[in-house]
Design a protein around this motif. Structure first.
Motif, mmCIF file in Angstrom:
data_model
loop_
_atom_site.group_PDB
_atom_site.id
_atom_site.type_symbol
_atom_site.label_atom_id
_atom_site.label_comp_id
_atom_site.label_asym_id
_atom_site.label_seq_id
_atom_site.Cartn_x
_atom_site.Cartn_y
_atom_site.Cartn_z
ATOM 1 N N GLU A 198 0.830 -1.209 0.000
ATOM 2 C CA GLU A 198 0.000 0.000 0.000
ATOM 3 C C GLU A 198 0.865 1.260 0.000
ATOM 4 O O GLU A 198 0.568 2.235 -0.710
ATOM 5 C CB GLU A 198 -0.926 -0.006 1.216
ATOM 6 C CG GLU A 198 -2.079 -1.004 1.104
ATOM 7 C CD GLU A 198 -2.883 -1.101 2.391
ATOM 8 O OE1 GLU A 198 -2.531 -0.375 3.362
ATOM 9 O OE2 GLU A 198 -3.846 -1.884 2.433
ATOM 10 N N ARG A 199 1.930 1.255 0.776
ATOM 11 C CA ARG A 199 2.825 2.417 0.802
ATOM 12 C C ARG A 199 3.497 2.611 -0.554
ATOM 13 O O ARG A 199 3.634 3.743 -1.036
ATOM 14 C CB ARG A 199 3.876 2.242 1.896
ATOM 15 C CG ARG A 199 3.329 2.344 3.316
ATOM 16 C CD ARG A 199 4.363 1.968 4.342
ATOM 17 N NE ARG A 199 5.519 2.874 4.306
ATOM 18 C CZ ARG A 199 6.656 2.635 4.962
ATOM 19 N NH1 ARG A 199 6.788 1.523 5.683
ATOM 20 N NH2 ARG A 199 7.655 3.504 4.892
ATOM 21 N N LEU A 200 3.897 1.521 -1.186
ATOM 22 C CA LEU A 200 4.517 1.619 -2.509
ATOM 23 C C LEU A 200 3.501 2.086 -3.546
ATOM 24 O O LEU A 200 3.829 2.897 -4.430
ATOM 25 C CB LEU A 200 5.103 0.261 -2.906
ATOM 26 C CG LEU A 200 6.347 -0.167 -2.121
ATOM 27 C CD1 LEU A 200 6.678 -1.630 -2.405
ATOM 28 C CD2 LEU A 200 7.535 0.725 -2.476
ATOM 29 N N GLN A 201 2.290 1.592 -3.450
ATOM 30 C CA GLN A 201 1.237 2.045 -4.373
ATOM 31 C C GLN A 201 0.961 3.530 -4.196
ATOM 32 O O GLN A 201 0.579 4.215 -5.153
ATOM 33 C CB GLN A 201 -0.037 1.233 -4.140
ATOM 34 C CG GLN A 201 0.051 -0.205 -4.617
ATOM 35 C CD GLN A 201 -1.156 -1.030 -4.225
ATOM 36 O OE1 GLN A 201 -1.885 -0.692 -3.275
ATOM 37 N NE2 GLN A 201 -1.388 -2.132 -4.932
ATOM 38 N N ASP A 202 1.175 4.040 -2.979
ATOM 39 C CA ASP A 202 1.003 5.465 -2.705
ATOM 40 C C ASP A 202 2.231 6.279 -3.096
ATOM 41 O O ASP A 202 2.258 7.504 -2.905
ATOM 42 C CB ASP A 202 0.695 5.698 -1.220
ATOM 43 C CG ASP A 202 -0.695 5.195 -0.835
ATOM 44 O OD1 ASP A 202 -1.537 5.060 -1.742
ATOM 45 O OD2 ASP A 202 -0.918 4.950 0.360
ATOM 46 N N GLY A 203 3.253 5.594 -3.622
ATOM 47 C CA GLY A 203 4.441 6.300 -4.097
ATOM 48 C C GLY A 203 5.478 6.578 -3.040
ATOM 49 O O GLY A 203 6.315 7.466 -3.199
ATOM 50 N N GLU A 204 5.497 5.780 -1.972
ATOM 51 C CA GLU A 204 6.436 6.005 -0.870
ATOM 52 C C GLU A 204 7.567 4.982 -0.926
ATOM 53 O O GLU A 204 7.334 3.771 -0.985
ATOM 54 C CB GLU A 204 5.711 5.904 0.464
ATOM 55 C CG GLU A 204 6.615 6.119 1.667
ATOM 56 C CD GLU A 204 5.886 5.930 2.976
ATOM 57 O OE1 GLU A 204 6.568 5.904 4.019
ATOM 58 O OE2 GLU A 204 4.637 5.786 2.963
ATOM 59 N N ASP A 205 8.798 5.461 -0.891
ATOM 60 C CA ASP A 205 9.954 4.583 -0.832
ATOM 61 C C ASP A 205 10.020 3.953 0.554
ATOM 62 O O ASP A 205 10.240 4.638 1.553
ATOM 63 C CB ASP A 205 11.233 5.377 -1.116
ATOM 64 C CG ASP A 205 12.503 4.566 -0.871
ATOM 65 O OD1 ASP A 205 12.419 3.330 -0.887
ATOM 66 O OD2 ASP A 205 13.566 5.195 -0.669
ATOM 67 N N THR A 206 9.856 2.656 0.644
ATOM 68 C CA THR A 206 9.806 1.978 1.936
ATOM 69 C C THR A 206 11.182 1.573 2.452
ATOM 70 O O THR A 206 11.302 1.102 3.582
ATOM 71 C CB THR A 206 8.934 0.714 1.833
ATOM 72 O OG1 THR A 206 9.411 -0.098 0.742
ATOM 73 C CG2 THR A 206 7.483 1.081 1.592
ATOM 74 N N THR A 207 12.226 1.752 1.641
ATOM 75 C CA THR A 207 13.573 1.347 2.066
ATOM 76 C C THR A 207 14.401 2.516 2.577
ATOM 77 O O THR A 207 15.325 2.325 3.360
ATOM 78 C CB THR A 207 14.348 0.695 0.908
ATOM 79 O OG1 THR A 207 14.589 1.678 -0.119
ATOM 80 C CG2 THR A 207 13.568 -0.470 0.328
ATOM 81 N N GLY A 208 14.109 3.726 2.103
ATOM 82 C CA GLY A 208 14.920 4.878 2.459
ATOM 83 C C GLY A 208 16.179 5.000 1.643
ATOM 84 O O GLY A 208 16.944 5.962 1.796
ATOM 85 N N ASP A 209 16.435 4.054 0.745
ATOM 86 C CA ASP A 209 17.647 4.078 -0.070
ATOM 87 C C ASP A 209 17.408 4.586 -1.481
ATOM 88 O O ASP A 209 18.356 4.878 -2.213
ATOM 89 C CB ASP A 209 18.244 2.662 -0.167
ATOM 90 C CG ASP A 209 19.155 2.349 0.990
ATOM 91 O OD1 ASP A 209 19.547 3.293 1.697
ATOM 92 O OD2 ASP A 209 19.456 1.169 1.206
ATOM 93 N N LEU A 210 16.157 4.666 -1.888
ATOM 94 C CA LEU A 210 15.842 5.100 -3.250
ATOM 95 C C LEU A 210 15.294 6.521 -3.175
ATOM 96 O O LEU A 210 15.959 7.428 -2.734
ATOM 97 C CB LEU A 210 14.840 4.126 -3.873
ATOM 98 C CG LEU A 210 15.315 2.666 -3.953
ATOM 99 C CD1 LEU A 210 14.172 1.725 -4.275
ATOM 100 C CD2 LEU A 210 16.420 2.536 -4.983
ATOM 101 N N SER A 211 14.114 6.728 -3.634
ATOM 102 C CA SER A 211 13.395 7.994 -3.517
ATOM 103 C C SER A 211 11.948 7.719 -3.851
ATOM 104 O O SER A 211 11.625 6.708 -4.502
ATOM 105 C CB SER A 211 13.964 9.053 -4.473
ATOM 106 O OG SER A 211 13.707 8.696 -5.825
ATOM 107 N N ASP A 212 11.079 8.599 -3.426
ATOM 108 C CA ASP A 212 9.666 8.425 -3.761
ATOM 109 C C ASP A 212 9.466 8.455 -5.276
ATOM 110 O O ASP A 212 8.665 7.692 -5.825
ATOM 111 C CB ASP A 212 8.830 9.514 -3.096
ATOM 112 C CG ASP A 212 8.754 9.341 -1.581
ATOM 113 O OD1 ASP A 212 9.145 8.256 -1.090
ATOM 114 O OD2 ASP A 212 8.306 10.275 -0.895
#
Length: 467
Positions: free
Chosen positions: A79-93
Motif C-alpha cells: 500500500e505504501r509503494l502504491q502510494d508512491g512512498e519509498d519503503t527502504t529509504g535508499d531510493l526515492s519516492d
C-alpha cells in the motif's frame, strides 16, 4: 492442471521469452539463446519480496525499460509503494513511482512474468541454523502461479545446494512441472549495501549462474542489461551460492581479528587505533576497524556456510570462533562504559547514559539485527538509567525494539555519559566542548568506532574510551 507442451508452445507464440525461446521436443522444453536486446526488454519481470534487496532490483529493471511486477505478502508495504512512498529509504519516492512497475499482493500476477526473481529474507533461527522458510513459501507461491517457460532466479542468501535442494522441489511440487524441461532456474546473489550510494545495483559486478549453459547465458544477458559493472558467470549454481556467504564470512573473520585485538590491547593499556595506524603503513596490511557487527549479512552468512559444512562432516572452527568473538563485542562495549563511569566516580545505579545511534550501521534507520540492543540489555542489568536517540530510525519502532526511553528531540542535559554506538553523520559533526557543557560534571564518552577526535574530547573534559 499441469501445462502440456502444446500449452507452452501456444504461450510462447503469444509473447517471446526475452533473449530466450522455447524449443519443444519430446523430452520437454529446452532453452536456446537469442541475441536480441529489444526482445528481452519486452519481457515482464516479477520481483517477489520488496525489501531492501527486492525493491531496488524492481526499480532498476523498470528504469531499464522492463515491465515489472512487484509482489509482496505484506499489505502495508504494498500500500505504501502504491502510494508512491519509498519503503527502504535508499531510493526515492520518485523512483518507486515508475509507471513500469505495478505493486501487488495478488500472487496471480506472477503468471504474467517471463522471469521471476525471488528476494525474500533468509534469517537464522535462535539456534543459529538457517531459516529458509521464506524461500520455501515463495517457491510454493511462485510454483502455483508461474507459467510454463518461466525462468526463476533466486537472489536470497542461502547455503550451497539450497536452490536445487530446497527451492526447486517446492516449485515442482506446486506447479506439477519439471525444472529444466518446463521451467528454468538460476541463482544470482544479492550485493545490496543499504545506505551506500556508490555501490548500487548498476555499480557492482553481479554474480550469475544457471542450471545449464543456456540458462546461464540468458540470466547473464538479463542482468547485463541493468548492471553497468557487468556480470561474473559462475560455473555452477552452488559456486554462486557459496560466493555470497564467503564474501561476508571473510569480512566477519577479519573484523573478529581486530575486535579480539582491541580487547587484548585494552588489557595492555595500548591504544588500538594507534597500533592499526602504525601497522597500516605496511603495503600489504588490510585495513579493518573494530566495532559492533550487526545487520543482515556479516553476522548471519557465516552460519549458512558452517551449517552446510557440518552437514558434510567438517566442523569449521575458525568461522565459529570469529562469530563468538564478534557476538561478544556488545558486552565489551558495555564493560568499557561501566569502567568509564567508575573512572568518573559515578554510582552506576544513579548514572544517566545517553546512547547515540541505535540502527545497525551509519546512514540507515534499520533497527533489525542491531547489536546496540545487546549493549543496552547489558547496561540495564546495572540499573543504569538509559535513553537513546537516532536521527534516522523511527522513534516508535526504536522504543519497541530497545528496552530504553527513546528521545524524539536530542537533549544532552544532565547525562553522565554518552555511548556513541552508531556514528551517523549528524553525530560526527558535534562539538565536544558544547556537548560537554550540557552534561553532568565529569562526563564520559564511549566512542565505539572512534568517530570523535580523542584529543578534542579530552580537552572538553570527557573521560574518553573507544573500542
Amino acid at each position: 492442471m499441469t501445462p502440456t507442451i502444446s500449452d507452452t508452445e501456444n504461450r510462447m507464440d503469444e509473447r517471446t521469452h526475452g533473449r530466450q525461446v522455447v524449443d519443444q521436443t519430446e523430452s520437454g522444453t529446452t532453452l536456446e539463446h537469442v541475441e536480441d536486446d529489444q526482445r528481452t526488454r519486452e519481457a515482464t519481470i516479477c520481483v517477489v519480496g520488496l525489501g531492501y534487496v527486492g525493491l531496488p532490483l524492481a526499480v532498476g529493471f523498470a528504469q531499464s525499460n522492463y515491465q515489472v511486477i512487484g509482489y509482496d505478502v505484506d499489505e502495508t508495504t504494498v500500500e505504501r509503494l502504491q502510494d508512491g512512498e519509498d519503503t527502504t529509504g535508499d531510493l526515492s519516492d520518485a523512483a518507486v513511482q515508475n509507471d513500469d512497475i505495478s505493486y501487488t499482493t495478488n500472487a496471480t500476477a506472477i503468471s504474467d512474468a517471463e522471469y521471476v526473481v525471488i528476494a525474500v529474507p533468509t534469517p537464522i533461527r535462535d539456534d543459529d541454523r538457517p531459516d529458509l522458510s521464506f524461500v520455501e513459501s515463495a517457491g510454493t507461491t511462485v510454483g502455483s502461479k508461474m507459467s510454463a517457460g518461466t525462468t526463476v532466479i533466486l537472489e536470497s542468501t542461502v547455503y550451497p545446494g539450497s536452490t536445487r535442494e530446497v527451492l526447486v522441489p517446492k516449485l515442482e511440487d506446486a506447479s506439477g512441472m519439471t525444472a529444466g524441461e518446463d521451467f528454468f532456474v538460476g541463482y544470482s546473489p544479492e550485493r545490496a549495501t543499504p545506505g551506500d550510494e556508490e555501490h548500487g545495483l548498476s555499480d557492482v559486478v553481479k554474480v550469475v549462474s544457471g542450471q545449464t549453459e543456456a540458462v546461464l547465458d540468458d540470466v547473464a544477458d538479463l542482468y547485463e542489461s541493468v548492471v553497468d559493472a557487468g556480470v561474473h558467470r559462475a560455473p555452477s549454481i552452488e559456486v554462486a551460492e557459496a560466493s555470497k556467504v564467503v564474501e561476508n564470512t571473510q569480512r566477519d573473520l577479519n573484523i573478529a581479528f581486530v575486535n579480539e585485538l582491541s580487547v587484548a590491547l585494552e588489557h595492555m593499556d595500548v591504544d588500538t587505533q594507534d597500533v592499526l595506524d602504525a601497522a597500516g603503513t605496511k603495503w600489504n596490511f588490510h585495513d579493518y576497524q573494530p566495532g559492533l557487527v550487526g545487520g543482515h549479512c556479516i553476522p548471519v552468512d557465516p552460519y549458512f556456510l558452517s551449517y552446510r559444512s557440518e552437514q558434510e562432516g567438517f566442523d569449521p572452527e575458525l568461522m565459529q570462533t570469529g562469530r563468538k568473538v564478534n557476538e561478544a563485542m556488545p558486552g565489551h562495549v558495555a564493560d568499557l562504559t561501566i569502567k568509564a563511569l567508575n573512572q568518573c566516580h559515578k554510582t552506576l545505579r544513579d548514572s544517566r547514559v545517553l546512547v547515540l545511534g541505535l540502527s545497525y550501521k551509519p546512514g540507515v534507520g534499520d533497527l533489525r539485527s542491531s547489536k546496540v540492543s545487546k549493549v543496552v540489555d547489558t547496561l540495564n542489568e546495572y540499573d543504569i538509567h538509559l535513553e537513546g536517540f537516532d536521527p534516522i530510525a523511527n522513534p516508535d519502532a526504536a522504543t519497541e525494539t530497545f528496552d530504553l526511553e527513546v528521545q524524539e528531540n536530542l537533549s544532552f542535559e544532565d547525562f553522565d555519559a554518552i555511548v556513541l554506538a552508531t556514528p551517523h553523520d549528524e553525530f560526527t559533526q558535534i562539538d565536544p566542548e558544547a556537548v560537554a557543557s550540557e552534561l553532568a560534571d565529569d562526563p564520559a564518552l564511549i566512542d565505539v568506532s572512534g568517530a570523535i577526535d580523542e584529543d578534542e574530547a579530552v580537552d572538553a573534559g570527557f573521560t574518553y574510551r573507544r573500542v
